[in-house]
Scaffold this motif. Sequence first.
Motif, PDB file in Angstrom:
ATOM      1  N   SER A   1      38.605  55.888  18.742  1.00 52.02           N
ATOM      2  CA  SER A   1      37.362  55.984  17.995  1.00 52.02           C
ATOM      3  C   SER A   1      37.025  54.657  17.334  1.00 52.02           C
ATOM      4  CB  SER A   1      37.455  57.087  16.943  1.00 52.02           C
ATOM      5  OG  SER A   1      38.526  56.816  16.066  1.00 52.02           O
ATOM      6  N   HIS A   2      37.673  53.621  17.772  1.00 50.72           N
ATOM      7  CA  HIS A   2      37.438  52.312  17.187  1.00 50.72           C
ATOM      8  C   HIS A   2      36.390  51.580  18.019  1.00 50.72           C
ATOM      9  CE1 HIS A   2      40.686  53.252  14.588  1.00 50.72           C
ATOM     10  NE2 HIS A   2      41.582  53.215  15.547  1.00 50.72           N
TER      11      HIS A   2
ATOM     12  N   ARG B   1      27.014  55.220  14.428  1.00 56.71           N
ATOM     13  CA  ARG B   1      27.655  56.341  13.742  1.00 56.71           C
ATOM     14  C   ARG B   1      26.776  56.889  12.623  1.00 56.71           C
ATOM     15  NH1 ARG B   1      33.812  55.548  12.041  1.00 56.71           N
ATOM     16  NH2 ARG B   1      33.950  54.875  14.215  1.00 56.71           N
TER      17      ARG B   1
ATOM     18  N   THR C   1      38.024  47.992   8.203  1.00 59.33           N
ATOM     19  CA  THR C   1      37.648  49.333   8.644  1.00 59.33           C
ATOM     20  C   THR C   1      38.783  49.979   9.418  1.00 59.33           C
ATOM     21  OG1 THR C   1      35.322  48.702   8.734  1.00 59.33           O
ATOM     22  CG2 THR C   1      35.967  50.663   9.993  1.00 59.33           C
ATOM     23  N   LEU C   2      39.409  49.226  10.311  1.00 56.50           N
ATOM     24  CA  LEU C   2      40.535  49.756  11.079  1.00 56.50           C
ATOM     25  C   LEU C   2      41.690  50.142  10.154  1.00 56.50           C
ATOM     26  CD1 LEU C   2      40.534  47.265  14.088  1.00 56.50           C
ATOM     27  CD2 LEU C   2      39.853  49.678  14.128  1.00 56.50           C
TER      28      LEU C   2
ATOM     29  N   GLU D   1      40.671  53.359   8.277  1.00 59.33           N
ATOM     30  CA  GLU D   1      40.713  54.530   9.162  1.00 59.33           C
ATOM     31  C   GLU D   1      42.144  54.911   9.503  1.00 59.33           C
ATOM     32  OE1 GLU D   1      38.191  53.916  12.554  1.00 59.33           O
ATOM     33  OE2 GLU D   1      36.380  54.311  11.405  1.00 59.33           O
ATOM     34  N   SER D   2      43.017  53.931   9.714  1.00 65.25           N
ATOM     35  CA  SER D   2      44.402  54.258  10.059  1.00 65.25           C
ATOM     36  C   SER D   2      45.111  54.923   8.880  1.00 65.25           C
ATOM     37  CB  SER D   2      45.164  53.004  10.502  1.00 65.25           C
ATOM     38  OG  SER D   2      45.352  52.113   9.427  1.00 65.25           O
TER      39      SER D   2
ATOM     40  N   GLN E   1      43.612  56.795   6.629  1.00 68.15           N
ATOM     41  CA  GLN E   1      43.013  58.113   6.464  1.00 68.15           C
ATOM     42  C   GLN E   1      43.609  59.127   7.425  1.00 68.15           C
ATOM     43  OE1 GLN E   1      38.838  57.286   6.895  1.00 68.15           O
ATOM     44  NE2 GLN E   1      38.579  56.826   4.731  1.00 68.15           N
ATOM     45  N   ARG E   2      44.153  58.658   8.544  1.00 67.98           N
ATOM     46  CA  ARG E   2      44.707  59.564   9.552  1.00 67.98           C
ATOM     47  C   ARG E   2      46.154  59.933   9.266  1.00 67.98           C
ATOM     48  NH1 ARG E   2      42.078  57.006  14.987  1.00 67.98           N
ATOM     49  NH2 ARG E   2      39.955  57.479  14.402  1.00 67.98           N
TER      50      ARG E   2
END
Length: 182
Positions: free
Chosen positions: A86-87, A129, A173-174, A177-178, A180-181
């Motif tokens: 999703s990147h 997005r 951002t990466l 997001e990482s 958050q997962r």
Amino acid sequence: MELDFIWAPYVLNLTNLMTDFNTRKICPDLMVMGAGLWDMLHFNNASDYEFALRMLKTKVVSLLALSTELAMNEPVVGSVPIKSFSHLFWLGMPVLINGMLNTEEKREKMSDALWHAYDRALGDSKLLRQTGGPLLLLDSQSLTWNCGPHCTSDGMHYDGAIYEAAVQIMLNTLLIESHQRL
């Protein structure tokens, strides 16, 4: 790690690339893409640009579906099993400074009015997005607007600091997001 740069200056080139990825079942972990300036200069039609962006969105969404399918069913040759990737980033068009553009053709075809029409076409395409699409905008417009004319020698290509800032935003951002997962 493998990093590929693929020259694809038109939206149609990007669409063909996504088709090729789907055909070969290649699902990159990260993609940064963008198009607009070459389309603006050589095709000069915001409606056609929006249509092309909508076709690109369709191909990107099908690639996302393929990556999810591959992650659940089989490892990719020469790689670890894929998580749904999703990147996906869209490098937006920079602000153009019409008086600095270096040819009459660019000054005529790449007007402020057409630039804004292309920017609206990007939003209307639902590729990003924030409009329900799959790609996250790296906002070159804001970066170049804030830096201004002293950051460009030709009104179109900006100093390295602009692109370094976009890369830093992407990396942050990466990282976010990482985390958050987890």
